[in-house]
Design a protein around this motif. Sequence first.
Motif, mmCIF file in Angstrom:
data_model
loop_
_atom_site.group_PDB
_atom_site.id
_atom_site.type_symbol
_atom_site.label_atom_id
_atom_site.label_comp_id
_atom_site.label_asym_id
_atom_site.label_seq_id
_atom_site.Cartn_x
_atom_site.Cartn_y
_atom_site.Cartn_z
ATOM 1 N N SER A 64 0.644 -1.161 0.089
ATOM 2 C CA SER A 64 -0.010 -0.067 0.101
ATOM 3 C C SER A 64 0.818 1.117 -0.087
ATOM 4 O O SER A 64 2.105 1.366 0.756
ATOM 5 N N LEU A 65 0.271 2.362 -0.748
ATOM 6 C CA LEU A 65 0.777 3.563 -0.808
ATOM 7 C C LEU A 65 0.062 4.450 -0.064
ATOM 8 O O LEU A 65 -0.945 4.214 0.173
ATOM 9 N N GLU A 66 0.383 5.740 0.037
ATOM 10 C CA GLU A 66 -0.590 6.724 0.767
ATOM 11 C C GLU A 66 -1.770 6.994 -0.088
ATOM 12 O O GLU A 66 -2.699 6.879 0.491
ATOM 13 N N ALA B 36 9.946 4.839 6.054
ATOM 14 C CA ALA B 36 9.039 5.680 6.613
ATOM 15 C C ALA B 36 7.828 4.964 6.909
ATOM 16 O O ALA B 36 8.020 4.379 8.140
ATOM 17 N N THR B 37 7.049 4.701 6.120
ATOM 18 C CA THR B 37 5.799 3.908 6.568
ATOM 19 C C THR B 37 6.038 2.571 6.570
ATOM 20 O O THR B 37 5.247 1.913 7.184
ATOM 21 N N GLY B 38 6.947 2.065 5.733
ATOM 22 C CA GLY B 38 7.375 0.637 5.947
ATOM 23 C C GLY B 38 6.753 -0.198 4.863
ATOM 24 O O GLY B 38 7.148 -1.439 4.917
ATOM 25 N N GLY B 39 5.970 0.110 4.006
ATOM 26 C CA GLY B 39 5.296 -0.706 3.277
ATOM 27 C C GLY B 39 5.934 -1.462 1.994
ATOM 28 O O GLY B 39 5.915 -2.598 1.933
ATOM 29 N N THR B 40 6.975 -0.591 1.547
ATOM 30 C CA THR B 40 7.834 -1.363 0.728
ATOM 31 C C THR B 40 8.777 -2.302 1.181
ATOM 32 O O THR B 40 8.993 -3.516 0.823
ATOM 33 N N ALA B 41 9.385 -1.996 2.554
ATOM 34 C CA ALA B 41 10.146 -2.851 3.316
ATOM 35 C C ALA B 41 9.336 -4.274 3.689
ATOM 36 O O ALA B 41 9.804 -5.140 3.725
ATOM 37 N N GLU B 42 8.247 -3.929 4.338
ATOM 38 C CA GLU B 42 7.235 -4.939 4.677
ATOM 39 C C GLU B 42 7.065 -6.078 3.395
ATOM 40 O O GLU B 42 7.196 -7.332 3.632
ATOM 41 N N ALA B 43 6.764 -5.512 2.428
ATOM 42 C CA ALA B 43 6.401 -6.255 1.131
ATOM 43 C C ALA B 43 7.665 -7.218 0.741
ATOM 44 O O ALA B 43 7.671 -8.271 0.336
ATOM 45 N N GLY C 41 7.311 2.984 10.241
ATOM 46 C CA GLY C 41 7.631 1.708 9.270
ATOM 47 C C GLY C 41 8.811 0.784 9.884
ATOM 48 O O GLY C 41 8.447 -0.356 9.665
ATOM 49 N N ALA C 42 9.652 1.142 10.760
ATOM 50 C CA ALA C 42 10.529 0.140 11.449
ATOM 51 C C ALA C 42 9.701 -0.772 12.308
ATOM 52 O O ALA C 42 10.048 -2.064 12.356
ATOM 53 N N ASP C 43 8.876 -0.256 13.073
ATOM 54 C CA ASP C 43 8.001 -1.178 13.845
ATOM 55 C C ASP C 43 7.237 -2.068 13.074
ATOM 56 O O ASP C 43 7.088 -3.271 13.488
ATOM 57 N N LYS C 44 6.696 -1.576 11.930
ATOM 58 C CA LYS C 44 5.986 -2.767 11.126
ATOM 59 C C LYS C 44 6.891 -3.937 10.569
ATOM 60 O O LYS C 44 6.374 -5.047 10.590
#
Length: 181
Positions: free
Chosen positions: A99-101, A128-135, A161-164
């Motif tokens: 997901s993106l903003e 930042a939000t961690g979406g790419t790293a999580e994916a 994002g790091a917490d995600k």
Amino acid sequence: MDRPSFSDLKNAIRTIPDHPAPGILFRDITTLLGDARAFRRAVDELVQPFAGLKIAKIAGIEARGFILGGAVAHQLSAGFVPVRKKGKLPFQTVSMPYSLEYGSDEIEVHKDAVSPGERVLLVDDLVATGGTAEAAVKLLSSLGAEVVAACFIVDLPDLGGADKVRRLGVPVRTLVSFEGH
């Protein structure tokens, strides 16, 4: 010659106000990359906790993660896996949406980029939000890789994002953090 400190690393990162949208402070690491001492220190600090841990591959997220990931892979004598936006890789791929903003996107890797059980370190410039790293963690794990950690020069902790990524059971290493967006 003294090594640059973490505050020197932070000072080597340019802040661009109102990019890409009003109210956003863009953290531009190209100035850090252009400073030989700061670049070397950043790579050394990303590598240090993982030296001797038999990391097989470094997965770098497009695009600045390629620069950092290549340097980290060289230092750890590991292979390099490009994590790219959908449609950029020439061979058979597997992909993962995120997901993106405003909307969504997909990242992908080659199907044969990692083997089951390989120890992989994920690298990018900023979380930042961690979406790419999580994916990326989910994508690499789906191929059987063991993602041992995710490393970033910059953390924007207010965005979570790091917490995600940590909630996926993956330790996160960051070198500097900036408040805000």
